[in-house]
Design a protein around this motif. Structure first.
Motif, PDB file in Angstrom:
ATOM      1  N   TYR A 182       0.854  -1.182   0.000  1.00  0.00           N
ATOM      2  CA  TYR A 182       0.000   0.000   0.000  1.00  0.00           C
ATOM      3  C   TYR A 182       0.889   1.231   0.000  1.00  0.00           C
ATOM      4  CZ  TYR A 182       0.806  -0.318   5.085  1.00  0.00           C
ATOM      5  OH  TYR A 182       1.389  -0.428   6.327  1.00  0.00           O
ATOM      6  N   VAL A 183       0.399   2.304  -0.594  1.00  0.00           N
ATOM      7  CA  VAL A 183       1.178   3.527  -0.723  1.00  0.00           C
ATOM      8  C   VAL A 183       0.293   4.732  -0.454  1.00  0.00           C
ATOM      9  CG1 VAL A 183       2.704   2.482  -2.459  1.00  0.00           C
ATOM     10  CG2 VAL A 183       0.722   3.828  -3.208  1.00  0.00           C
ATOM     11  N   LYS A 184       0.930   5.841  -0.164  1.00  0.00           N
ATOM     12  CA  LYS A 184       0.228   7.116  -0.098  1.00  0.00           C
ATOM     13  C   LYS A 184       0.745   7.990  -1.229  1.00  0.00           C
ATOM     14  CE  LYS A 184      -1.732  10.326   3.201  1.00  0.00           C
ATOM     15  NZ  LYS A 184      -1.852  10.689   4.635  1.00  0.00           N
ATOM     16  N   THR A 185      -0.175   8.690  -1.878  1.00  0.00           N
ATOM     17  CA  THR A 185       0.196   9.491  -3.031  1.00  0.00           C
ATOM     18  C   THR A 185      -0.009  10.977  -2.761  1.00  0.00           C
ATOM     19  OG1 THR A 185      -2.035   9.122  -3.922  1.00  0.00           O
ATOM     20  CG2 THR A 185      -0.275   7.683  -4.725  1.00  0.00           C
ATOM     21  N   GLN A 186       0.713  11.767  -3.546  1.00  0.00           N
ATOM     22  CA  GLN A 186       0.647  13.218  -3.376  1.00  0.00           C
ATOM     23  C   GLN A 186      -0.749  13.747  -3.668  1.00  0.00           C
ATOM     24  OE1 GLN A 186       3.005  15.397  -6.262  1.00  0.00           O
ATOM     25  NE2 GLN A 186       3.606  16.898  -4.724  1.00  0.00           N
ATOM     26  N   GLN A 187      -1.388  13.197  -4.667  1.00  0.00           N
ATOM     27  CA  GLN A 187      -2.727  13.626  -5.056  1.00  0.00           C
ATOM     28  C   GLN A 187      -3.758  12.605  -4.572  1.00  0.00           C
ATOM     29  OE1 GLN A 187      -2.763  14.283  -9.287  1.00  0.00           O
ATOM     30  NE2 GLN A 187      -0.860  15.471  -9.230  1.00  0.00           N
ATOM     31  N   PRO A 188      -4.984  13.024  -4.257  1.00  0.00           N
ATOM     32  CA  PRO A 188      -6.003  12.085  -3.791  1.00  0.00           C
ATOM     33  C   PRO A 188      -6.405  11.097  -4.886  1.00  0.00           C
ATOM     34  CG  PRO A 188      -6.966  14.241  -4.195  1.00  0.00           C
ATOM     35  CD  PRO A 188      -5.484  14.415  -4.300  1.00  0.00           C
ATOM     36  N   HIS A 189      -6.803   9.898  -4.456  1.00  0.00           N
ATOM     37  CA  HIS A 189      -7.171   8.872  -5.445  1.00  0.00           C
ATOM     38  C   HIS A 189      -8.582   9.074  -6.013  1.00  0.00           C
ATOM     39  CE1 HIS A 189      -9.440   7.272  -2.107  1.00  0.00           C
ATOM     40  NE2 HIS A 189      -8.378   6.835  -1.457  1.00  0.00           N
ATOM     41  N   GLN A 190      -9.312  10.033  -5.480  1.00  0.00           N
ATOM     42  CA  GLN A 190     -10.616  10.425  -6.020  1.00  0.00           C
ATOM     43  C   GLN A 190     -11.650   9.292  -5.952  1.00  0.00           C
ATOM     44  OE1 GLN A 190      -9.774  12.167  -9.998  1.00  0.00           O
ATOM     45  NE2 GLN A 190      -7.667  12.221  -9.248  1.00  0.00           N
ATOM     46  N   ALA A 191     -11.519   8.409  -4.953  1.00  0.00           N
ATOM     47  CA  ALA A 191     -12.436   7.268  -4.815  1.00  0.00           C
ATOM     48  C   ALA A 191     -12.549   6.508  -6.134  1.00  0.00           C
ATOM     49  CB  ALA A 191     -13.802   7.718  -4.323  1.00  0.00           C
ATOM     50  N   THR A 192     -11.408   6.328  -6.777  1.00  0.00           N
ATOM     51  CA  THR A 192     -11.342   5.711  -8.100  1.00  0.00           C
ATOM     52  C   THR A 192     -10.402   4.525  -8.076  1.00  0.00           C
ATOM     53  OG1 THR A 192     -11.783   7.820  -9.206  1.00  0.00           O
ATOM     54  CG2 THR A 192     -10.700   6.116 -10.515  1.00  0.00           C
ATOM     55  N   ALA A 193     -10.795   3.446  -8.741  1.00  0.00           N
ATOM     56  CA  ALA A 193      -9.909   2.299  -8.966  1.00  0.00           C
ATOM     57  C   ALA A 193      -9.221   2.501 -10.302  1.00  0.00           C
ATOM     58  CB  ALA A 193     -10.716   1.004  -8.959  1.00  0.00           C
ATOM     59  N   TRP A 194      -7.894   2.413 -10.283  1.00  0.00           N
ATOM     60  CA  TRP A 194      -7.099   2.661 -11.480  1.00  0.00           C
ATOM     61  C   TRP A 194      -6.392   1.368 -11.876  1.00  0.00           C
ATOM     62  CZ3 TRP A 194      -6.861   7.979 -12.954  1.00  0.00           C
ATOM     63  CH2 TRP A 194      -7.322   8.884 -11.975  1.00  0.00           C
TER      64      TRP A 194
ATOM     65  N   ASP B 116      -7.947   7.565   3.992  1.00  0.00           N
ATOM     66  CA  ASP B 116      -6.888   8.518   4.357  1.00  0.00           C
ATOM     67  C   ASP B 116      -5.875   8.751   3.252  1.00  0.00           C
ATOM     68  OD1 ASP B 116      -8.033   8.733   6.923  1.00  0.00           O
ATOM     69  OD2 ASP B 116      -6.904   6.996   7.631  1.00  0.00           O
ATOM     70  N   GLY B 117      -6.311   8.643   1.992  1.00  0.00           N
ATOM     71  CA  GLY B 117      -5.421   8.943   0.885  1.00  0.00           C
ATOM     72  C   GLY B 117      -4.475   7.834   0.490  1.00  0.00           C
ATOM     73  N   TYR B 118      -4.620   6.677   1.074  1.00  0.00           N
ATOM     74  CA  TYR B 118      -3.771   5.531   0.715  1.00  0.00           C
ATOM     75  C   TYR B 118      -4.414   4.742  -0.432  1.00  0.00           C
ATOM     76  CZ  TYR B 118      -0.879   6.143   4.884  1.00  0.00           C
ATOM     77  OH  TYR B 118      -0.021   6.635   5.835  1.00  0.00           O
ATOM     78  N   SER B 119      -3.573   3.980  -1.121  1.00  0.00           N
ATOM     79  CA  SER B 119      -4.034   3.080  -2.175  1.00  0.00           C
ATOM     80  C   SER B 119      -3.383   1.720  -1.989  1.00  0.00           C
ATOM     81  CB  SER B 119      -3.668   3.614  -3.562  1.00  0.00           C
ATOM     82  OG  SER B 119      -4.343   4.809  -3.857  1.00  0.00           O
ATOM     83  N   SER B 120      -4.155   0.674  -2.211  1.00  0.00           N
ATOM     84  CA  SER B 120      -3.616  -0.682  -2.222  1.00  0.00           C
ATOM     85  C   SER B 120      -3.076  -0.969  -3.624  1.00  0.00           C
ATOM     86  CB  SER B 120      -4.708  -1.686  -1.862  1.00  0.00           C
ATOM     87  OG  SER B 120      -4.230  -3.011  -1.995  1.00  0.00           O
TER      88      SER B 120
ATOM     89  N   ALA C 108       3.446  12.233  -6.918  1.00  0.00           N
ATOM     90  CA  ALA C 108       4.530  11.507  -6.258  1.00  0.00           C
ATOM     91  C   ALA C 108       3.992  10.545  -5.212  1.00  0.00           C
ATOM     92  CB  ALA C 108       5.496  12.492  -5.610  1.00  0.00           C
ATOM     93  N   ILE C 109       4.695   9.444  -5.035  1.00  0.00           N
ATOM     94  CA  ILE C 109       4.379   8.493  -3.964  1.00  0.00           C
ATOM     95  C   ILE C 109       5.167   8.902  -2.734  1.00  0.00           C
ATOM     96  CG2 ILE C 109       4.600   6.091  -3.230  1.00  0.00           C
ATOM     97  CD1 ILE C 109       4.079   5.339  -6.180  1.00  0.00           C
ATOM     98  N   THR C 110       4.465   9.215  -1.677  1.00  0.00           N
ATOM     99  CA  THR C 110       5.104   9.797  -0.500  1.00  0.00           C
ATOM    100  C   THR C 110       5.351   8.797   0.621  1.00  0.00           C
ATOM    101  OG1 THR C 110       2.944  10.454   0.379  1.00  0.00           O
ATOM    102  CG2 THR C 110       4.087  12.045  -1.019  1.00  0.00           C
TER     103      THR C 110
END
Length: 404
Positions: free
Chosen positions: A192-204, A220-224, A259-261
């Motif tokens: 899992y990572v946290k990104t500079q920009q929000p994931h927008q409740a979107t699966a990419w 909390d802005g994280y993505s799996s 960026a991945i923070t």
């Protein structure tokens, strides 16, 4: 050596699918046993995410709601997603729940959140016995009764055995049920990572030459992250330090979220395709990965297993109402016909997609990219695709339709 009373149904495997089946049977006048060698399931922790997550469809959500476990999951940590972006080259497929007049397409939920909520419900069911931390050692059948010997010498007997013990199912192997399957020569790296920009409740999801890369929204802005790639590449990615890995991941994802923070721990697991030759025999049924295993690119594996559990519970309940033998081959064949046909279509489609995106010749890449653009412009076709992905199509069990 101790002898235990006979169960009507004994489930081997206490993961998400086995525990869901046990919950579904818990309201019936049956004696149910659940064996899980993994022991007490882990609980979610507030300061870190589980590495393994599942994309839960609306159908699976309805199953959990009907079983009374959804509220516990939602109170812990679930992450709805409203949109989905899928791309390889210039064109992309974009799905939006608003186009379907739906609040969201599905939820990303950590596996530990799901299992912990299911087990909390199981402990409230008086007709259920849990055998945690015990592996199965021997299997015998006398007349119409199965006997399973556990590692500590305890013997459990049952009329109906259910294998929910994963792709390397002990029960399936003991019964000599053949499987058709192959390795994909890919491994899935999860983190899992946290990104500079929000994931927008979107699966990419981006299709790369060695396999798909998915960013799935968490809280909390994280993505799996689920990155399917060649095993040697996955191993190399695991050996990088956090900064190097973040750089590689950003590049592969085209920095769609900046960026991945922050980077969590990483793990890998091999990817396989598997179909059991049969799901049932007299007094036995297979559910979930014990019956079928698929590539994670469509996020449907666990959802098929949950529908297996809901369908088998319905078949058992209907047989009991009609005063038929719940363990007879005639009863169980209804489950097999129902779920094998439904599962086969999804397994074959996902396998063909994986093979199609493995073709890297320029002509194939152009054709796929152009095809995405065409499909994205055809609203009726796109809506039908996403309705299937959400679990709103097909021959659904009552629980998956929200009928308890």
């Amino acid at each position: 050596m101790s002898e235990q009373p006979q169960y009507d149904v004994l489930i081997i495997g206490g993961g998400m699918v086995g525990a869901t089946l046990a919950c579904a049977l818990g309201e019936l006048p049956l004696r149910v046993g659940l064996i899980d060698p993994a022991g007490q399931p882990a609980t979610a922790t507030p300061d870190k995410f589980d590495l393994r997550v599942s994309a839960i469809t609306r159908a699976s959500q309805r199953v959990f709601m009907a079983l009374g476990v959804w509220e516990a999951m939602a109170a812990c940590r679930v992450s709805p997603f409203r949109e989905m972006h899928v791309w390889e080259g210039r064109h992309a497929l974009h799905f939006d729940s608003a186009d379907l007049s739906e609040p969201y397409l599905g939820h990303i939920i950590e596996n530990s959140v799901i299992t912990a909520s299911l087990y909390a419900r199981l402990t409230q069911q008086a007709n259920l016995s849990l055998w945690l931390g015990q592996s199965c050692q021997r299997l015998e059948r006398n007349d119409a009764t199965w006997r399973v010997q556990l590692a500590d010498g305890t013997n459990l007997s049952a009329s109906l055995l259910v294998g929910a013990d994963g792709s390397r199912s002990w029960l399936r192997q003991q019964l000599g049920i053949t499987v058709r399957g192959w390795d994909y020569a890919q491994a899935a790296l999860v983190t899992y990572v946290k990104t500079q920009q929000p994931h927008q409740a979107t699966a990419w999801q981006r299709f790369l030459p060695q396999g798909p890369l998915a960013f799935l929204p968490l809280t909390d802005g994280y993505s799996s992250i689920v990155w399917s790639t060649a095993p040697e590449h996955a191993a190399q990615l695991c050996q990088l330090d956090a900064a190097q890995f973040a750089q590689q991941l950003e590049h592969a994802f085209e920095s769609r979220l900046g960026a991945i923070t922050e980077v969590g721990p990483r793990a890998t697991f091999p990817l396989r395709f598997l179909m059991a030759e049969r799901y049932v025999q007299d007094g036995m049924a297979l559910v979930g990965d014990a019956a079928h295993t698929m590539h994670p690119l469509a996020g449907q594996g666990v959802n098929l297993g949950l529908l297996d559990a809901a369908a088998l519970a319905e078949v058992i309940a209907d047989a009991q109402t009609a005063r038929r033998d719940i363990a007879s081959l005639q009863t169980l064949r209804r489950y097999e016909r129902w779920r094998k046909a439904e599962n086969m279509s999804m397994l074959v489609m996902v396998d063909q997609l994986q093979r199609l995106y493995g073709l890297q010749q320029p002509a194939w890449r152009w054709l796929r990219d152009s095809g995405m653009g065409v499909i994205n412009s055809l609203a009726p076709l796109k809506h039908e695709l996403i309705e299937h992905a959400m679990g709103n199509r097909g021959d659904l069990p009552r629980l998956a339709r929200g009928v308890g």
